[in-house]
Design an enzyme around this catalytic site. Structure first.
Site, PDB file in Angstrom:
ATOM      1  N   SER A 101      65.571  -7.761 -34.974  1.00  0.00           N
ATOM      2  CA  SER A 101      66.926  -8.301 -34.995  1.00  0.00           C
ATOM      3  C   SER A 101      67.962  -7.238 -35.365  1.00  0.00           C
ATOM      4  O   SER A 101      68.214  -6.321 -34.596  1.00  0.00           O
ATOM      5  CB  SER A 101      66.981  -9.487 -35.954  1.00  0.00           C
ATOM      6  OG  SER A 101      68.240 -10.112 -35.920  1.00  0.00           O
ATOM      7  N   ASP A 240      73.514 -10.431 -32.807  1.00  0.00           N
ATOM      8  CA  ASP A 240      72.575  -9.457 -33.339  1.00  0.00           C
ATOM      9  C   ASP A 240      71.578  -9.095 -32.225  1.00  0.00           C
ATOM     10  O   ASP A 240      71.720  -9.537 -31.081  1.00  0.00           O
ATOM     11  CB  ASP A 240      71.882  -9.974 -34.604  1.00  0.00           C
ATOM     12  CG  ASP A 240      71.203 -11.325 -34.404  1.00  0.00           C
ATOM     13  OD1 ASP A 240      71.160 -11.817 -33.264  1.00  0.00           O
ATOM     14  OD2 ASP A 240      70.700 -11.883 -35.404  1.00  0.00           O
ATOM     15  N   ASP A 242      68.490  -9.790 -31.291  1.00  0.00           N
ATOM     16  CA  ASP A 242      67.699 -10.774 -30.543  1.00  0.00           C
ATOM     17  C   ASP A 242      68.502 -12.040 -30.272  1.00  0.00           C
ATOM     18  O   ASP A 242      67.959 -13.059 -29.902  1.00  0.00           O
ATOM     19  CB  ASP A 242      66.408 -11.117 -31.298  1.00  0.00           C
ATOM     20  CG  ASP A 242      66.652 -11.741 -32.668  1.00  0.00           C
ATOM     21  OD1 ASP A 242      67.718 -11.483 -33.258  1.00  0.00           O
ATOM     22  OD2 ASP A 242      65.784 -12.482 -33.157  1.00  0.00           O
ATOM     23  N   ASP A 244      69.765 -14.504 -31.820  1.00  0.00           N
ATOM     24  CA  ASP A 244      69.589 -15.845 -32.378  1.00  0.00           C
ATOM     25  C   ASP A 244      70.749 -16.225 -33.290  1.00  0.00           C
ATOM     26  O   ASP A 244      70.838 -17.372 -33.734  1.00  0.00           O
ATOM     27  CB  ASP A 244      68.246 -15.981 -33.115  1.00  0.00           C
ATOM     28  CG  ASP A 244      68.118 -15.059 -34.313  1.00  0.00           C
ATOM     29  OD1 ASP A 244      68.906 -14.098 -34.440  1.00  0.00           O
ATOM     30  OD2 ASP A 244      67.206 -15.268 -35.126  1.00  0.00           O
TER      31      ASP A 244
END
Length: 457
Positions: A101, A240, A242, A244
């Site tokens: 992340s 960020d 990834d 999420d």
């Protein structure tokens, strides 16, 4: 009684560590074995971000799963939500995302779910997996058998379906992927939405030439803010690595704290599903509770952290859950966090109300001014929290320990808690309609934290 050895890469609700000393292909292989033995999945979906170490970790993980009796499907470079989506599909018994992340470039990690994207965290299997990995001496040998499936078209269809009955006008939106994987999904969405996307750092790059993607850090926000103003955009989005977590900027280029987005989305969704339950975290609460109750919903507090929020979401069959850290959870998405649905809903709200994002949040920001999360490094978190409690508790109207320490007075409140992922203490302060009081109490608390920290400059 003996205790199992601990591995530093196993955190409260995921895996994260520096490569290769804390996390490496051998650990990934042993984890694959342990996952297969613990949950007996027939078929597991794997995905990864674009870090240099991600593919080697994925292949070692796949080999361990194979040796444990599980078939593996590689859905490629993606976001964590795409692995969650895969794990919800028929014929899949789990999913693992390889990502660190917003951590530094030499880190990597994993987020694990079972069938229907049920999270695997400390008390739902992660500690057992850690013990099995720590006890294992198995070494990866051989080549994994991996089926490769492009699941993005199906995921795009799901996203389109979610907003099918909502109005979205031809808006102009700045999107900053931070050289993570969000740009791949935006490219796939472009033909299906009446939005002009202005891309920044949308090319995935494992070297992160524009800095590690973490819009929670104030120094990482300026590029998005400047682009919104320069292009006259309706709003901006940054993610960020990834994706999420979804961070929003209004048409003035102003970063909007995730706290106010939680209340905004909760109210909008409750209009469609009156009386539903909304989950929130304990760090900042007053605005969310007020908006949920005004909309006829039921606000329920949960401990901070995606595993805890998801568990409470399922237990309450909640419509939506939100954290001020920009994690947003949806019943329509197996109670999982999603970094795409929030900005799509914001686009719909702007279109349907005819109001800019600033007008949608300004009143709430004035009614409940908040400090935003402030981090401090202290020598002993327990000692610092105890000292703060001793000082503030005697006159408190309410004290809670759902997550760290929350102390409430009639006109202001604060939450002080240890980070679940870093050696930091985190402070949040809010007030009722009094920005000066909020700022003064924030400075007062920070001075006390610094005095008791035991950390020298």
């Amino acid at each position: 009684m003996t205790t199992s050895p601990r591995l530093s890469c196993f955190k409260a609700y995921d895996i994260r560590g520096r490569v290769p000393d804390e996390l490496n292909p051998t650990i990934a292989y042993r984890l694959g074995l342990a996952y297969a033995e613990r949950f007996a999945p027939q078929r597991v979906a794997l995905g990864c971000d674009i870090r240099h170490s991600s593919r080697s970790l994925l292949e070692a993980l796949a080999l361990g799963l194979n040796h444990g009796g599980s078939a593996v499907v590689d859905i490629g470079y993606c976001g964590t939500e795409e692995v969650y989506f895969a794990a919800q599909q028929a014929g899949y018994d789990g999913g693992i995302m390889i990502t660190a992340s917003h951590n530094p470039a030499d880190y990597n990690g994993m987020k694990l779910v079972r069938e229907n994207a049920i999270p695997i965290s400390g008390d739902t299997g992660l500690r057992d997996l850690e013990a099995a990995v720590a006890a294992s001496t198995a070494e990866p040998q051989g080549t994994p058998e991996i089926e490769r499936v492009d699941m993005r078209p199906d995921y795009v269809a799901f996203l389109r379906g979610y907003v099918a009955n909502r109005r979205i006008d031809p808006l102009r939106v700045v999107v900053n992927a931070g050289n993570g994987t969000a740009g791949l999904l935006i490219e796939a969405l472009k033909p299906h939405l009446p939005i002009e996307f202005i891309g920044i750092h949308t090319e995935p790059d494992p070297d992160f030439p524009n800095g590690i993607p973490n819009p929670l850090e104030p120094q990482n926000r300026q590029t998005t803010s400047d682009a919104v103003i320069a292009h006259g955009a309706d709003f901006g989005v940054a993610w960020d690595g990834d994706f999420d977590r979804c961070f929003l900027f209004d048409e003035q280029g102003r970063f909007i704290e995730g706290y106010y987005i939680v209340g905004l989305l909760a109210e909008a969704l409750l209009r469609e599903t009156p009386g539903a339950t909304i989950i929130h975290d304990p760090r900042l609460t007053w605005n969310t509770i007020a908006m949920v109750e005004r909309a006829g919903g039921r606000a329920v507090q949960s401990k901070t952290g995606h595993a805890f929020i998801k568990e409470r979401m399922r237990a309450e069959d909640a419509l939506y859950g939100g954290e001020m850290s920009a994690h947003h959870y949806f019943r329509a998405f197996a109670y999982c966090d999603n970094g795409t649905l929030p900005w799509m809903l914001i686009a719909a709200l702007i279109s349907e109300t005819g109001k800019p994002l600033s007008a949608l949040v300004d009143e709430r920001m004035a009614l409940f001014p908040a400090s935003g999360e402030i981090n401090r490094r202290v020598a002993d978190i327990g000692t610092t929290i105890a000292a703060i409690e001793q000082h503030y508790a005697p006159a408190a109207q309410k004290i809670e320990r759902v997550d760290g320490l929350s102390i409430e007075y009639p006109e202001w409140r604060f939450n002080l808690r240890a980070s679940n992922t870093e050696p930091l203490i985190r402070l949040n302060v809010e007030a009722r309609g009094d920005t000066e009081l909020m700022q003064r109490k924030t400075e007062e608390l920070l001075a006390m934290i610094d005095t008791t920290s035991g950390v020298t400059a």
